[in-house]
Every structure is written in C-alpha cells, then in structure tokens.
Design a protein around this motif. Sequence first.
Motif, short mmCIF file in Angstrom:
data_model
loop_
_atom_site.label_atom_id
_atom_site.label_comp_id
_atom_site.label_asym_id
_atom_site.label_seq_id
_atom_site.Cartn_x
_atom_site.Cartn_y
_atom_site.Cartn_z
N PRO A 58 0.80 -1.24 0.00
CA PRO A 58 0.00 0.00 0.00
C PRO A 58 0.82 1.28 0.00
CG PRO A 58 -0.74 -1.50 1.72
CD PRO A 58 0.49 -2.10 1.13
N GLU A 59 2.02 1.25 0.61
CA GLU A 59 2.81 2.48 0.70
C GLU A 59 3.48 2.86 -0.61
OE1 GLU A 59 3.92 -0.28 2.76
OE2 GLU A 59 2.27 0.20 4.09
N SER A 60 3.73 1.89 -1.47
CA SER A 60 4.51 2.20 -2.67
C SER A 60 3.81 1.86 -3.98
CB SER A 60 5.85 1.46 -2.61
OG SER A 60 5.62 0.07 -2.59
N SER A 61 2.69 1.19 -3.94
CA SER A 61 2.03 0.77 -5.17
C SER A 61 1.02 1.81 -5.63
CB SER A 61 1.30 -0.56 -4.95
OG SER A 61 2.21 -1.57 -4.65
N THR A 62 0.81 1.83 -6.93
CA THR A 62 -0.25 2.65 -7.50
C THR A 62 -1.58 2.02 -7.12
OG1 THR A 62 1.16 3.23 -9.35
CG2 THR A 62 -1.20 3.54 -9.66
N ASP A 63 -2.57 2.85 -6.82
CA ASP A 63 -3.89 2.34 -6.46
C ASP A 63 -4.40 1.41 -7.57
OD1 ASP A 63 -7.08 3.02 -6.79
OD2 ASP A 63 -6.46 2.75 -4.71
N PHE A 64 -4.83 0.22 -7.20
CA PHE A 64 -5.21 -0.82 -8.15
C PHE A 64 -6.40 -0.41 -9.01
CE2 PHE A 64 -6.59 -5.32 -9.01
CZ PHE A 64 -5.45 -5.67 -9.70
N PRO A 74 -0.86 9.45 -6.99
CA PRO A 74 0.48 9.20 -6.43
C PRO A 74 0.54 7.81 -5.80
CG PRO A 74 -0.76 10.70 -5.04
CD PRO A 74 -1.58 10.50 -6.28
N PRO A 75 1.72 7.18 -5.81
CA PRO A 75 1.86 5.89 -5.15
C PRO A 75 1.49 6.01 -3.68
CG PRO A 75 3.77 6.33 -6.49
CD PRO A 75 2.96 7.59 -6.48
N GLY A 76 0.76 5.06 -3.17
CA GLY A 76 0.35 5.06 -1.78
C GLY A 76 -1.07 5.53 -1.58
N ALA A 77 -1.72 6.10 -2.62
CA ALA A 77 -3.12 6.49 -2.49
C ALA A 77 -3.95 5.22 -2.36
CB ALA A 77 -3.57 7.30 -3.70
N ARG A 78 -5.02 5.27 -1.56
CA ARG A 78 -5.81 4.08 -1.29
C ARG A 78 -7.27 4.30 -1.65
NH1 ARG A 78 -8.75 2.32 2.90
NH2 ARG A 78 -8.25 4.14 4.14
N HIS A 79 -7.82 3.37 -2.44
CA HIS A 79 -9.23 3.43 -2.84
C HIS A 79 -10.12 3.18 -1.62
CE1 HIS A 79 -12.82 2.78 -5.28
NE2 HIS A 79 -13.06 1.73 -4.51
N VAL A 80 -11.19 3.96 -1.49
CA VAL A 80 -12.14 3.77 -0.39
C VAL A 80 -13.46 3.22 -0.93
CG1 VAL A 80 -13.43 4.88 1.47
CG2 VAL A 80 -11.08 5.59 0.98
N TYR A 120 -5.17 10.13 0.08
CA TYR A 120 -3.79 10.35 -0.35
C TYR A 120 -2.85 9.67 0.65
CZ TYR A 120 -5.00 13.71 -3.97
OH TYR A 120 -5.49 14.29 -5.12
N PRO A 121 -1.60 9.43 0.25
CA PRO A 121 -0.65 8.81 1.19
C PRO A 121 -0.50 9.65 2.45
CG PRO A 121 0.31 9.00 -1.01
CD PRO A 121 -1.01 9.71 -1.04
N GLU A 122 -0.45 8.97 3.58
CA GLU A 122 -0.26 9.59 4.89
C GLU A 122 -1.41 10.51 5.30
OE1 GLU A 122 2.29 8.59 6.77
OE2 GLU A 122 3.08 7.42 5.11
N ALA A 123 -2.55 10.45 4.59
CA ALA A 123 -3.71 11.27 4.94
C ALA A 123 -4.81 10.36 5.48
CB ALA A 123 -4.22 12.03 3.73
N SER A 124 -5.67 10.92 6.31
CA SER A 124 -6.78 10.14 6.85
C SER A 124 -8.12 10.64 6.34
CB SER A 124 -6.75 10.14 8.37
OG SER A 124 -6.81 11.47 8.84
#
Length: 166
Positions: A58-64, A74-80, A120-124
């Motif tokens: 999750p920290e380095s991959s592009t969102d799937f 950006p790498p590390g963004a996470r789909h909700v 976004y990475p490191e964001a909540s």
Amino acid sequence: MAERKTKAATAKAADEEATVDPQSEDPQPGDVVPSEAEPSNAAPLEAPESKPRRLGHPESSTDFVAANAALMLPPGARHVRLHDLAGNDIDPETLYEFPAAESPSHMATVPRQVLREFTYPEASTPTSQLFYPAGAVVPVQQALKVRDALRAVAEEPEPEPRASAI
C-alpha cells in the motif's frame, strides 16, 4: 628434442599430482573441513512476508482501481469506495451497462455520474474525484478490468496503519 619431451612429461606429471581426484575421500592439504570453517559475519536473512499482498504494498504501489481505469494517482493512495453525487455507494456490478451478447459493440456505458473516494498517502481524510461522467463510454475490456479491480479491493484486508516517523 628428447630433452623437450622429458620436460613436457615432467610438467604433465606435476599437473596430475596437483589435480584433486573427486573420488578420493582423503582430505587434501588445502581442503577446509566444515567444522573448521570460520563463522560468517553476514546478517541473517529475514523471512519474507507470510502471504504476499495480491495488490502490492500500500505504501509504494499505485492504487489498483485507478491503475485499471487509467487514472494517475500518487503511489500510496488508497481506494475507499465509489459513490454518486448524493453519497450513495455504487455497486461494481451496476457500474456499467454492457452491450447485448448479439451486439457488435465493444463499448460499455456508464449510466450515471460516478465519483471515486480515496485517501492520499499519509492522509486520513478521504477525497473524492470524478471517476466517470454520466453517459461515459468505456471499452468493454477496460470495464471488465475495473470491475475485477473493485472486487479484488473489496476482498483485500485493510492494511495496518504505518507507524509515523515523526
């Protein structure tokens, strides 16, 4: 001439004596026995993760999901989730209208406006962006990839939060 042959024969005999016979079990003067070997100063290797993550790290991959929809994040963004303007969740199975089997069309249609929520990475705090406008036309192969990506993300366990370096 005889002298050359004698030197060649002597050199050949010396080479044969220096050659180690692999069948011989007698230790040779230069052999190192394992009990006499010096211990290694190398650090021990750490075992790999017990189960590799299907969707990358999750920290380095592009969102799937974004990658399969050809979106840049950006790498590390996470789909909700996917949602409409009213905030209602959109099921991946109803995201597209596929052409009938007898139709020659290779395009799927998005019947309504779809927003994508992600962090976004490191964001909540989640952020939303337009995923598809109403009436968008998408190649069937890409629509199938996006739908499969949404299913995979739904099945993937939630990643553990990283410890802050601060």
